[in-house]
Every structure is written in C-alpha cells, then in structure tokens.
Motif scaffolding. Structure first.
Motif, PDB file in Angstrom:
ATOM      1  N   ASN A 117      39.270  30.576  44.819  1.00  0.00           N
ATOM      2  CA  ASN A 117      38.123  31.104  44.265  1.00  0.00           C
ATOM      3  C   ASN A 117      38.163  32.510  45.280  1.00  0.00           C
ATOM      4  O   ASN A 117      37.693  33.645  44.916  1.00  0.00           O
ATOM      5  CB  ASN A 117      36.834  30.483  44.816  1.00  0.00           C
ATOM      6  CG  ASN A 117      36.644  29.302  43.851  1.00  0.00           C
ATOM      7  OD1 ASN A 117      37.183  29.257  42.649  1.00  0.00           O
ATOM      8  ND2 ASN A 117      35.788  28.466  44.201  1.00  0.00           N
ATOM      9  N   TYR A 118      38.350  32.481  46.475  1.00  0.00           N
ATOM     10  CA  TYR A 118      38.380  33.693  47.577  1.00  0.00           C
ATOM     11  C   TYR A 118      39.675  34.479  47.114  1.00  0.00           C
ATOM     12  O   TYR A 118      39.221  35.786  47.146  1.00  0.00           O
ATOM     13  CB  TYR A 118      38.730  33.121  48.965  1.00  0.00           C
ATOM     14  CG  TYR A 118      37.112  32.670  49.832  1.00  0.00           C
ATOM     15  CD1 TYR A 118      36.652  33.723  50.226  1.00  0.00           C
ATOM     16  CD2 TYR A 118      36.910  31.503  49.710  1.00  0.00           C
ATOM     17  CE1 TYR A 118      35.546  33.396  50.868  1.00  0.00           C
ATOM     18  CE2 TYR A 118      35.502  31.082  50.321  1.00  0.00           C
ATOM     19  CZ  TYR A 118      34.920  32.202  50.873  1.00  0.00           C
ATOM     20  OH  TYR A 118      33.773  31.731  51.461  1.00  0.00           O
ATOM     21  N   SER A 155      38.160  36.362  44.193  1.00  0.00           N
ATOM     22  CA  SER A 155      37.282  37.462  44.630  1.00  0.00           C
ATOM     23  C   SER A 155      37.798  38.758  45.256  1.00  0.00           C
ATOM     24  O   SER A 155      37.196  39.829  45.163  1.00  0.00           O
ATOM     25  CB  SER A 155      36.201  36.942  45.498  1.00  0.00           C
ATOM     26  OG  SER A 155      35.573  35.680  44.896  1.00  0.00           O
ATOM     27  N   LYS A 157      36.016  37.321  35.860  1.00  0.00           N
ATOM     28  CA  LYS A 157      35.100  37.504  37.008  1.00  0.00           C
ATOM     29  C   LYS A 157      34.786  39.148  37.212  1.00  0.00           C
ATOM     30  O   LYS A 157      33.717  39.277  37.620  1.00  0.00           O
ATOM     31  CB  LYS A 157      35.714  37.001  38.285  1.00  0.00           C
ATOM     32  CG  LYS A 157      34.942  37.006  39.427  1.00  0.00           C
ATOM     33  CD  LYS A 157      35.185  35.894  40.473  1.00  0.00           C
ATOM     34  CE  LYS A 157      33.700  35.797  41.292  1.00  0.00           C
ATOM     35  NZ  LYS A 157      34.313  34.458  42.384  1.00  0.00           N
ATOM     36  N   THR A 161      30.896  40.686  37.387  1.00  0.00           N
ATOM     37  CA  THR A 161      30.341  41.273  38.485  1.00  0.00           C
ATOM     38  C   THR A 161      30.334  42.678  38.590  1.00  0.00           C
ATOM     39  O   THR A 161      29.591  43.286  39.457  1.00  0.00           O
ATOM     40  CB  THR A 161      31.131  40.525  39.557  1.00  0.00           C
ATOM     41  OG1 THR A 161      32.718  41.270  39.653  1.00  0.00           O
ATOM     42  CG2 THR A 161      31.019  39.017  39.850  1.00  0.00           C
ATOM     43  N   GLN A 185      29.830  39.543  49.451  1.00  0.00           N
ATOM     44  CA  GLN A 185      30.382  37.972  49.552  1.00  0.00           C
ATOM     45  C   GLN A 185      29.422  37.084  48.848  1.00  0.00           C
ATOM     46  O   GLN A 185      29.908  36.135  48.231  1.00  0.00           O
ATOM     47  CB  GLN A 185      30.241  37.647  51.326  1.00  0.00           C
ATOM     48  CG  GLN A 185      31.171  38.360  52.059  1.00  0.00           C
ATOM     49  CD  GLN A 185      31.023  38.003  53.357  1.00  0.00           C
ATOM     50  OE1 GLN A 185      30.542  37.106  53.802  1.00  0.00           O
ATOM     51  NE2 GLN A 185      32.147  38.570  54.275  1.00  0.00           N
ATOM     52  N   VAL A 198      30.278  37.723  44.978  1.00  0.00           N
ATOM     53  CA  VAL A 198      31.752  37.347  44.444  1.00  0.00           C
ATOM     54  C   VAL A 198      32.110  35.943  44.854  1.00  0.00           C
ATOM     55  O   VAL A 198      33.061  35.553  44.339  1.00  0.00           O
ATOM     56  CB  VAL A 198      32.817  38.442  44.530  1.00  0.00           C
ATOM     57  CG1 VAL A 198      32.535  39.781  44.127  1.00  0.00           C
ATOM     58  CG2 VAL A 198      32.887  38.229  46.468  1.00  0.00           C
TER      59      VAL A 198
END
Length: 322
Positions: free
Chosen positions: A148-149, A152, A289, A293, A319, A322
């Motif tokens: 996930n990170y 992002s 994603k 976003t 933060q 995302v």
C-alpha cells in the motif's frame, strides 16, 4: 542534441557538482545517481563513469539552463541535496548562490522547500497501531502495508507538483518513514526511534538516507526532455525504495532487532531489485490509484504552490489521501 537535451544534461551535471561539493560523492549519492542515469539513454560519448568523475565549470553550465521550468527543477533539486541533512556546507552554498544569481528563484519557493525538509523530522513519532500477535496474520498484514505504501509513493512520482516536484519526493520519503513506524508497531514496538536505528544501520544516518533521494531529483531533471519518462522513472524508484525499506524494516523486527548491518544491507538491496519487478506486476493497481486520487492531488498541489496551505498541511493531507 536538442535544446531540451542540452538543458537536461547541463542540469544533471550541476547536480553532480553539488554531490561533489564536499570533495567526494557519498556512496549513497553515487548509487542513486547511477540508478537514475541508467533509466535513460545518455547522449553518444557520455558514460555513467565519465559523468560522475567529470570536473565541469559551473560558469559554463548555468547559462545552458534557459527555460524557467528547467531553472526551477535544477535549483530545487540542488537546494534539497544541500539541506536534506540539516546543514548546508560552505561549498554547497556557493553553488546555490551562483544558481540563484542567474536563475532568480522567488523567495517563497525557497521557503516552501525549507519547510518541506523540516517537516520530515516530524514524521518520526509514536504509533497508536496495535501489536499483531498471530504470526500469519502479522505477515500478511505487513506485506499488504508495504504494498500500500509503495503504491502511494509511486502515485506521488506520477503526479508531482508542477515546478516543485521535489516536494512530492520529500512527501514520498515521509510516507516511507511512517510505514516503518507502522511495521514496528505491528511487531509490538511503537517507538519511532527504531526507524532511525534501521536507517543508521543501512545508510549511516537520516541525512545519508535522504541523499539517496537524489535519484528522484535527477529523474525530474532528466524528465525535462523525455515527456512522461521522468515521472515513470520517479514512480518506479519511489515504489522500489519504499518496498525495500519495508522489507528491511520487517526483517529487522523478525530477527529480534539483532540483525547485523551486512545482512540488513543485503536484505535491502535484494528487496530493491524485487521492488522494481513488483512495480511492473502492480502497474494496473498503481494506475487505478493515480486515477482515483488525481483530482484531489492536483488541488492539493495547487494549494501548496499558491501558499493557501503550508507544506506541513500538504504532507499531512497527502498522507490521509493516498
């Protein structure tokens, strides 16, 4: 060679001069520059080694950066390289002064950069995430957290702030530090100081770790003459570095925080290669994603650039987004 190619190559050489400013390119800076340079096709006759070893006159290079966009990209990159470790040396300041005299960068943009760099120090904090006792659940959860990170961070590389892409890179670095804290908390160690210990083992300190982010600064400059190329390279590098730091952090805790530096370094290097493959494997999810976003990120980008929000507010909002 086109005008844009000459500008980008001159900008890259200026960043090499900044890395050389204290007499020697740090190993982390050299690796980052090499990673970035390998992403692109250099003009005929120019090699990675020759570029990193070449001694070039700034007075000859600076006038080659003519367009406002290129001037901002080069200055912002050089500024961040100088101040990322918290102290700008005299030789680094000389380079910044020369760039500023020729480029005339607005004071407001320098303030934005300075605040973004300072904001990184606020990321190392305590986490309120609870420990996961079950081993399988913890392993699956942490693997998903890393993905996930990393995703992002890649999205930030694909959607930089126009004219201030360095801020996007610094925000990605902040996400990486936050991820490290979360992984520690899931192992039952909520104190953020462990993140600094891991960085110290891998790089010698936060400043040297941040120096490796020259790769993002460089790809932003090279991307000036390769439409879209700079963003894709930055996204790939963002993803791979975040992925590698996540894997190294997990191993640090899996081995009871007793892992030796050589082993941790190998885990990190192997994971960085793995991360580049993982980026390709997750390209569709990253693109989705980015699409989800993009609108809100563009608004935040405009807000921080115009001064409607501070860099600290920008980093916090990104933060959350995302």
């Amino acid at each position: 060679m086109s005008t844009n190619q000459r500008e980008a190559l001159a900008g890259l050489k200026i960043l090499v001069c900044m890395a050389q400013a204290d007499g020697k390119i740090l190993a982390e800076e050299r690796e980052a520059l090499q990673d970035a340079i390998l992403t692109f096709e250099l003009p005929e006759g120019i090699t990675i080694d020759s570029l990193l070893e070449e001694k070039t006159s700034l007075d000859e290079l600076i006038p080659l950066i003519a367009t406002p966009e290129a001037q901002k990209a080069v200055y912002n990159s050089a500024y961040t390289m100088a101040y990322i470790d918290g102290k700008c040396s005299g030789s680094e300041q000389v380079i910044l002064d020369k760039l500023n005299d020729f480029f005339d960068i607005p004071a407001g943009e320098k303030a934005i950069l300075g605040n973004a760099i300072h904001g990184l120090k606020q990321v190392i904090n305590l986490s309120n995430i609870e420990k996961i006792v079950d081993e399988k659940e913890r392993e699956d959860n942490i693997n998903q957290t890393i993905l996930n990170y990393a995703t992002s961070s890649a999205v930030l590389g694909l959607n930089p702030i126009p004219g201030l892409s360095v801020i996007s890179s610094l925000t990605a670095l902040g996400l990486t530090l936050k991820m490290m804290n979360e992984i520690g908390a899931k192992w039952g160690y909520p104190k953020g100081q462990d993140a600094l210990a891991i960085i110290g083992n891998l790089f010698g300190g936060l400043g040297a770790f941040a120096a490796s982010f020259t790769v993002y600064l460089v790809v932003g400059t090279l991307g000036l003459f390769i439409p879209g190329g700079g963003m894709v390279a930055a996204a790939t590098s963002n993803f791979a570095l975040t992925w590698a730091m996540g894997k190294a952090t997990n191993q640090f805790y899996a081995r009871g925080r007793q892992i030796d530096r050589a082993t941790l370094k190998k885990v990190f290097e192997d994971a960085k290669k793995e991360g580049k493959t993982a980026y390709a494997d997750n390209a569709d999810a990253i693109a989705a994603k980015k699409k989800d976003t993009e609108g809100e990120l563009n608004t935040l980008n405009d807000d921080v650039k115009s001064g409607r929000i501070t860099t600290e507010e920008y980093q916090a909002k990104v933060q959350d987004l995302v």
